[in-house]
Design a protein around this motif. Structure first.
Motif, PDB file in Angstrom:
ATOM      1  N   PRO A   1       6.496  13.342   9.825  1.00 13.84           N
ATOM      2  CA  PRO A   1       5.907  12.051  10.187  1.00 13.84           C
ATOM      3  C   PRO A   1       5.014  11.529   9.065  1.00 13.84           C
ATOM      4  N   PRO A   2       5.115  10.233   8.767  1.00 13.52           N
ATOM      5  CA  PRO A   2       4.299   9.673   7.685  1.00 13.52           C
ATOM      6  C   PRO A   2       2.808   9.835   7.945  1.00 13.52           C
ATOM      7  N   GLU A   3       2.393   9.810   9.222  1.00 14.16           N
ATOM      8  CA  GLU A   3       0.957   9.971   9.508  1.00 14.16           C
ATOM      9  C   GLU A   3       0.469  11.327   9.020  1.00 14.16           C
ATOM     10  N   VAL A   4       1.304  12.343   9.260  1.00 11.61           N
ATOM     11  CA  VAL A   4       0.919  13.690   8.852  1.00 11.61           C
ATOM     12  C   VAL A   4       0.798  13.745   7.339  1.00 11.61           C
ATOM     13  N   ARG A   5       1.778  13.111   6.665  1.00 12.71           N
ATOM     14  CA  ARG A   5       1.769  13.097   5.211  1.00 12.71           C
ATOM     15  C   ARG A   5       0.492  12.421   4.698  1.00 12.71           C
ATOM     16  N   GLU A   6       0.172  11.272   5.327  1.00 12.76           N
ATOM     17  CA  GLU A   6      -1.017  10.534   4.883  1.00 12.76           C
ATOM     18  C   GLU A   6      -2.292  11.317   5.179  1.00 12.76           C
ATOM     19  N   ALA A   7      -2.319  11.953   6.331  1.00  7.85           N
ATOM     20  CA  ALA A   7      -3.496  12.752   6.671  1.00  7.85           C
ATOM     21  C   ALA A   7      -3.699  13.844   5.634  1.00  7.85           C
TER      22      ALA A   7
ATOM     23  N   GLU B   1      -2.700  13.813   2.540  1.00 10.03           N
ATOM     24  CA  GLU B   1      -3.178  13.201   1.307  1.00 10.03           C
ATOM     25  C   GLU B   1      -4.668  12.874   1.402  1.00 10.03           C
TER      26      GLU B   1
ATOM     27  N   ARG C   1       0.797  20.172  -0.585  1.00 10.40           N
ATOM     28  CA  ARG C   1       1.336  19.500   0.585  1.00 10.40           C
ATOM     29  C   ARG C   1       2.737  20.018   0.899  1.00 10.40           C
TER      30      ARG C   1
END
Lengths: 246, 228
Positions: B121-127, B129, B138
């Motif tokens: 999920p992009p949210e997880v990726r952003e979190a 980062e 990551r």
């Protein structure tokens, strides 16, 4: 370790010899056998899988069966089926057992796509058709079947490419086909027959890739324009994909 | 007396015979060992090549298309043709079979790993980062663990199809259980030999698949247990 000196050069020489094309058992003969076996197998597969898949999809039942069939054929080695069927049929080494064995491997992609094709039909279209007073059979024939055509085409492509690839193995059970050229090359020995082996490989691989490209085009043609993009490609269900390699 | 395929009705040619299994246990075991070792080596090598390739395709999107396309074309080439291309260069040894098996397993693994990585999920990726994770950290702490289901699916598919594919190695004399199947065919359709080898082949695929499911459960303790 025995390796061929210059397999590609030898292969070009071999392909350029007209006798290798026209001899009995030459390339043209083998190509004819290959296409005949494959066409019969795919036709047989369609005959069995499409009605069953469409019907199960229409009923909305049997999804588990479809998955089970796909997974079961995944684990069966092609070679085993090709050798066992002549025994079952008791007809010796004719074309029939080979065709049936290949048809078995054509069934999963055809079945899965026919089933999915009917299932994915818009429920609202189905309701509308019922509201217009279509009977169950009419619904299948006039609404669900046309909507499933792109899926049927995708299944057909997967199955055909797979059968053409697998038909090369028919040479192990004296079933003929282009695989025979490779087998004969190995019979001569790699040092002398390297060229023939590579040439046979080129023919088999070329035919499979050609079928993939041509049938891919057909699949595109029969897919209505608005559906061409954005749709998850179901042409190669995962399980069927894996069987395609043998 | 009918000569026509009389052996087919011959009671001396049963579908299965313990006698055959007992008398030939050495040969059978050797074939199983070769089959399992070819499968194991092919899958391990394929994973070692496929993981970096998938990460490349994940990090550099323009590479994803070509990587998947090339492995797709290789996958479309029939196994017999692939072995025919390799054999003149590598000879008729187990290496030829191994190279062919690795090439086939590659596509299945790469495709599933890429799908698994893209599902993070992009949210997880952003979190991640936002928490100051670098690209590598990551990858190992977030992306790969979350892509594990995809990786496992790829490895399972690759394993099962490799087990079936090893039999084609008969072409160069290293087909594991395929050797027995083919020998049984040449041996006047010796049904017991063909059947034993075919059943062992399927059994090997099932056992390896179950083992991989077990491993998957152990490495993803957070995934929900389903009753399937």
């Amino acid at each position: 370790m025995i390796v061929a000196a210059n397999p590609i050069g030898q292969a070009i020489t071999w392909i350029n010899d007209p006798l290798n094309w026209t001899n009995p058992g030459g390339m043209l003969d083998r190509l004819g056998e290959h296409l005949t076996i494959s066409a019969l197998a795919v036709a047989l597969g369609c005959l069995v899988a499409w009605p069953l898949g469409l019907w199960l999809g229409h009923l909305g039942r049997g999804g588990g069966l479809v998955v089970l069939i796909s997974n079961a054929t995944l684990a069966i080695p092609t070679l085993a089926l090709l050798t066992i069927l002549p025994v079952v049929f008791a007809s010796g080494f004719g074309k029939t057992p080979v065709v049936v064995a290949l048809a078995v491997f054509a069934v999963p992609p055809l079945l899965a796509n026919a089933y999915t094709g009917v299932r994915q039909a818009d429920p609202e279209a189905r309701d509308a058709a019922r509201g217009m007073g279509l009977s169950s059979a009419q619904l299948l024939r006039r609404v669900e079947l046309p909507l499933a055509v792109p899926y049927l085409a995708a299944g057909f492509r997967t199955a055909a490419v797979q059968v053409i690839a697998t038909a090369a193995l028919a040479s192990f059970v004296n079933g003929g086909g282009l695989g025979q050229i490779i087998r004969t090359g190995f019979g001569i020995g790699i040092a002398a027959g390297g060229g023939q082996i590579v040439a046979g490989g080129v023919l088999v691989a070329g035919l499979a890739l050609l079928a993939e490209v041509v049938l891919g085009g057909v699949e595109r043609l029969v897919t209505p324009k608005p559906l061409r993009r954005g749709r998850q490609r179901l042409g190669r269900p995962r399980a069927a994909d894996a069987t395609g390699s043998a | 007396m009918s000569f026509r395929l009389s052996y087919l009705a011959d009671p001396g040619n049963p579908w299965f015979s313990w006698q055959y299994v007992r008398d030939n246990s050495d040969t059978i075991l050797a074939a199983v060992r070769e089959h399992a070792s070819l499968t194991g080596r092919a899958v391990v090598i394929a994973v070692l090549i496929a993981l970096p390739l998938s990460v490349l395709a994940y990090w550099f999107r323009p590479l994803a298309g070509p990587i998947l396309a090339v492995s797709g074309v290789v996958y479309t080439i029939p196994s017999l043709a692939l072995f025919a291309f390799i054999a003149p260069y590598l000879g008729t040894g187990a290496t030829t079979v191994l190279v062919g098996l690795v090439l086939y397993a590659l596509l299945l693994i790469v495709r599933n790993v890429v799908a698994g990585l893209n599902q993070v999920p992009p949210e997880v990726r952003e979190a991640a980062e936002g928490m100051g994770y670098g690209r590598w950290r990551r990858l190992f702490r977030i992306d790969l663990p979350l892509a594990l289901p995809g990786i496992v699916t790829g490895v399972r598919l690759a394993t099962v199809s490799t087990v079936a594919l090893v039999t084609v190695g008969v072409l160069v004399g290293h087909g594991g259980l395929g050797q027995l199947i083919f020998a049984g065919f040449q041996n006047n359709l010796y049904k017991a030999e063909i059947m034993t080898a075919a059943l062992l082949c399927v059994a090997l695929a099932v056992v390896l698949d179950l083992l991989l499911i077990l491993v998957a459960r152990l490495v993803t303790p957070w995934s929900p247990r389903r009753a399937r």
